[in-house]
Design a protein around this motif. Structure first.
Motif, PDB file in Angstrom:
ATOM      1  N   LYS A 145      22.766 -33.549 -20.641  1.00 15.10           N
ATOM      2  CA  LYS A 145      23.394 -34.854 -20.244  1.00 15.10           C
ATOM      3  C   LYS A 145      23.200 -33.670 -18.469  1.00 15.10           C
ATOM      4  CE  LYS A 145      25.754 -37.567 -22.268  1.00 15.10           C
ATOM      5  NZ  LYS A 145      25.510 -38.096 -22.919  1.00 15.10           N
ATOM      6  N   VAL A 146      21.967 -34.513 -17.987  1.00 18.19           N
ATOM      7  CA  VAL A 146      21.524 -33.981 -16.300  1.00 18.19           C
ATOM      8  C   VAL A 146      22.270 -35.104 -15.170  1.00 18.19           C
ATOM      9  CG1 VAL A 146      19.662 -34.000 -14.918  1.00 18.19           C
ATOM     10  CG2 VAL A 146      18.623 -33.889 -17.498  1.00 18.19           C
ATOM     11  N   VAL A 147      22.374 -33.716 -14.649  1.00 18.93           N
ATOM     12  CA  VAL A 147      23.314 -34.930 -12.893  1.00 18.93           C
ATOM     13  C   VAL A 147      22.800 -34.002 -11.749  1.00 18.93           C
ATOM     14  CG1 VAL A 147      25.599 -35.009 -12.086  1.00 18.93           C
ATOM     15  CG2 VAL A 147      25.527 -34.752 -14.543  1.00 18.93           C
ATOM     16  N   PHE A 148      22.320 -34.294 -10.853  1.00 22.91           N
ATOM     17  CA  PHE A 148      21.848 -34.429 -10.194  1.00 22.91           C
ATOM     18  C   PHE A 148      22.913 -34.155  -9.113  1.00 22.91           C
ATOM     19  CE2 PHE A 148      17.755 -35.876 -11.754  1.00 22.91           C
ATOM     20  CZ  PHE A 148      16.698 -35.217 -10.405  1.00 22.91           C
ATOM     21  N   CYS A 149      22.482 -33.128  -8.439  1.00 22.64           N
ATOM     22  CA  CYS A 149      23.578 -32.881  -7.417  1.00 22.64           C
ATOM     23  C   CYS A 149      22.977 -32.103  -5.796  1.00 22.64           C
ATOM     24  CB  CYS A 149      24.349 -31.250  -7.175  1.00 22.64           C
ATOM     25  SG  CYS A 149      25.915 -31.352  -6.497  1.00 22.64           S
ATOM     26  N   THR A 150      23.312 -33.225  -4.943  1.00 24.15           N
ATOM     27  CA  THR A 150      22.065 -33.220  -3.565  1.00 24.15           C
ATOM     28  C   THR A 150      22.219 -34.534  -2.714  1.00 24.15           C
ATOM     29  OG1 THR A 150      19.483 -33.487  -3.106  1.00 24.15           O
ATOM     30  CG2 THR A 150      20.617 -35.415  -4.482  1.00 24.15           C
ATOM     31  N   SER A 151      21.617 -33.694  -1.735  1.00 23.80           N
ATOM     32  CA  SER A 151      21.915 -34.462  -0.167  1.00 23.80           C
ATOM     33  C   SER A 151      21.257 -35.348  -0.013  1.00 23.80           C
ATOM     34  CB  SER A 151      22.184 -32.970   0.502  1.00 23.80           C
ATOM     35  OG  SER A 151      21.054 -33.199   1.112  1.00 23.80           O
ATOM     36  N   ARG A 152      20.806 -36.135  -1.068  1.00 22.96           N
ATOM     37  CA  ARG A 152      19.670 -37.220  -0.798  1.00 22.96           C
ATOM     38  C   ARG A 152      20.912 -38.089  -1.364  1.00 22.96           C
ATOM     39  NH1 ARG A 152      13.799 -37.170  -1.689  1.00 22.96           N
ATOM     40  NH2 ARG A 152      13.564 -35.278  -0.967  1.00 22.96           N
ATOM     41  N   ASN A 153      21.181 -39.363  -0.149  1.00 24.40           N
ATOM     42  CA  ASN A 153      21.840 -40.445  -0.319  1.00 24.40           C
ATOM     43  C   ASN A 153      20.410 -41.366  -0.441  1.00 24.40           C
ATOM     44  OD1 ASN A 153      21.101 -40.674   2.333  1.00 24.40           O
ATOM     45  ND2 ASN A 153      23.314 -40.391   3.162  1.00 24.40           N
ATOM     46  N   ASP A 154      19.442 -41.973   0.070  1.00 27.16           N
ATOM     47  CA  ASP A 154      18.632 -42.876  -0.710  1.00 27.16           C
ATOM     48  C   ASP A 154      18.785 -43.441  -1.433  1.00 27.16           C
ATOM     49  OD1 ASP A 154      16.418 -45.258  -0.540  1.00 27.16           O
ATOM     50  OD2 ASP A 154      15.659 -44.003   1.320  1.00 27.16           O
ATOM     51  N   ILE A 156      18.339 -42.574  -5.539  1.00 22.96           N
ATOM     52  CA  ILE A 156      19.226 -42.342  -6.675  1.00 22.96           C
ATOM     53  C   ILE A 156      18.573 -42.974  -8.209  1.00 22.96           C
ATOM     54  CG2 ILE A 156      21.311 -43.557  -7.445  1.00 22.96           C
ATOM     55  CD1 ILE A 156      22.464 -42.945  -4.640  1.00 22.96           C
ATOM     56  N   ARG A 157      17.509 -43.450  -7.990  1.00 21.12           N
ATOM     57  CA  ARG A 157      16.911 -44.424  -8.835  1.00 21.12           C
ATOM     58  C   ARG A 157      15.888 -43.775  -8.732  1.00 21.12           C
ATOM     59  NH1 ARG A 157      17.171 -48.590  -4.519  1.00 21.12           N
ATOM     60  NH2 ARG A 157      15.120 -49.692  -4.419  1.00 21.12           N
ATOM     61  N   ALA A 158      15.194 -42.756  -8.689  1.00 28.56           N
ATOM     62  CA  ALA A 158      14.189 -42.305  -9.151  1.00 28.56           C
ATOM     63  C   ALA A 158      14.495 -41.326  -9.835  1.00 28.56           C
ATOM     64  CB  ALA A 158      13.520 -41.514  -7.707  1.00 28.56           C
ATOM     65  N   ALA A 159      15.924 -40.894  -9.135  1.00 33.53           N
ATOM     66  CA  ALA A 159      16.453 -39.935 -10.647  1.00 33.53           C
ATOM     67  C   ALA A 159      16.505 -40.190 -12.219  1.00 33.53           C
ATOM     68  CB  ALA A 159      17.317 -39.234  -9.446  1.00 33.53           C
ATOM     69  N   ILE A 160      17.644 -41.453 -11.675  1.00 35.28           N
ATOM     70  CA  ILE A 160      17.622 -41.628 -12.798  1.00 35.28           C
ATOM     71  C   ILE A 160      16.671 -41.892 -13.459  1.00 35.28           C
ATOM     72  CG2 ILE A 160      19.174 -43.579 -13.866  1.00 35.28           C
ATOM     73  CD1 ILE A 160      21.061 -42.293 -12.501  1.00 35.28           C
ATOM     74  N   ALA A 161      15.173 -42.533 -12.659  1.00 38.93           N
ATOM     75  CA  ALA A 161      13.716 -42.772 -14.157  1.00 38.93           C
ATOM     76  C   ALA A 161      13.420 -41.815 -14.287  1.00 38.93           C
ATOM     77  CB  ALA A 161      12.860 -44.005 -12.607  1.00 38.93           C
ATOM     78  N   ALA A 162      13.470 -40.918 -13.613  1.00 38.77           N
ATOM     79  CA  ALA A 162      13.485 -39.084 -14.416  1.00 38.77           C
ATOM     80  C   ALA A 162      14.005 -38.598 -14.715  1.00 38.77           C
ATOM     81  CB  ALA A 162      13.296 -37.987 -12.770  1.00 38.77           C
ATOM     82  N   GLY A 163      15.200 -39.366 -15.489  1.00 35.65           N
ATOM     83  CA  GLY A 163      16.287 -38.646 -16.706  1.00 35.65           C
ATOM     84  C   GLY A 163      18.049 -38.481 -16.380  1.00 35.65           C
ATOM     85  N   ALA A 164      17.745 -38.892 -15.039  1.00 32.98           N
ATOM     86  CA  ALA A 164      19.180 -37.406 -14.912  1.00 32.98           C
ATOM     87  C   ALA A 164      19.857 -39.512 -15.201  1.00 32.98           C
ATOM     88  CB  ALA A 164      19.351 -37.814 -12.728  1.00 32.98           C
ATOM     89  N   ASP A 165      21.290 -38.240 -16.008  1.00 28.57           N
ATOM     90  CA  ASP A 165      22.778 -39.025 -16.487  1.00 28.57           C
ATOM     91  C   ASP A 165      23.424 -40.150 -15.399  1.00 28.57           C
ATOM     92  OD1 ASP A 165      21.681 -39.296 -19.409  1.00 28.57           O
ATOM     93  OD2 ASP A 165      21.810 -37.428 -18.256  1.00 28.57           O
ATOM     94  N   GLU A 166      23.959 -38.859 -14.319  1.00 25.83           N
ATOM     95  CA  GLU A 166      24.929 -38.788 -12.784  1.00 25.83           C
ATOM     96  C   GLU A 166      23.957 -38.637 -12.128  1.00 25.83           C
ATOM     97  OE1 GLU A 166      27.600 -40.856 -11.903  1.00 25.83           O
ATOM     98  OE2 GLU A 166      27.382 -41.794 -14.296  1.00 25.83           O
ATOM     99  N   TYR A 167      24.685 -38.750 -10.202  1.00 22.23           N
ATOM    100  CA  TYR A 167      23.702 -38.954  -9.854  1.00 22.23           C
ATOM    101  C   TYR A 167      25.123 -37.830  -8.939  1.00 22.23           C
ATOM    102  CZ  TYR A 167      20.593 -38.789  -5.664  1.00 22.23           C
ATOM    103  OH  TYR A 167      19.686 -38.297  -4.792  1.00 22.23           O
TER     104      TYR A 167
END
Length: 122
Positions: free
Chosen positions: A77-86, A90-101
């Motif tokens: 499971k891949v969870v991004f933890c970042t200050s980016r809120n655009d 979020i869509r780019a992270a999910i497209a790259a393989g993230a499961d959650e943000y």
């Protein structure tokens, strides 16, 4: 015990996140950058990866794509933890393989709720 790899170029953030996931019952491991994280995943794929977007040497999305390409990388499971809120990020992270943000700043309740959504907690 399930394992969580915490990836962030900030040692303070890694330590805080490692303490949170340890309190949630995970064995934490830490990596400061993408290459170190990939080496750790090649050695033993963790159950969950908690990663920053903005790191030296490799961005979070690049790391997520590389992790997903590894043998067994689809199971973590891949969870991004970042200050980016655009929303585009979020869509780019999910497209790259993230499961959650998760947005920074974060706390144990936020991490627990995301891990629960992913079926990682009891």
């Amino acid at each position: 015990m399930k394992r969580c790899l915490v990836i962030d170029d900030s040692r303070v953030i890694r330590r805080v996140a490692a303490k949170i996931v340890q309190d949630l019952g995970f064995a934490p491991e830490e990596a400061a950058n993408g290459p170190d994280a990939l080496a750790a995943c090649k050695a033993a794929m963790p159950d969950v990866v908690l990663m920053e977007w903005d790191m030296t040497q490799m961005t979070g999305p690049d790391l997520a794509r590389a992790l997903r390409a590894l043998p067994g990388g689809g199971a973590a499971k891949v969870v991004f933890c970042t200050s980016r809120n655009d929303p585009a990020d979020i869509r780019a992270a999910i497209a790259a393989g993230a499961d959650e943000y998760i947005m920074k700043p974060f706390d144990s309740d936020i991490v627990a709720s995301k891990f629960l959504l992913l079926g990682l907690l009891g």
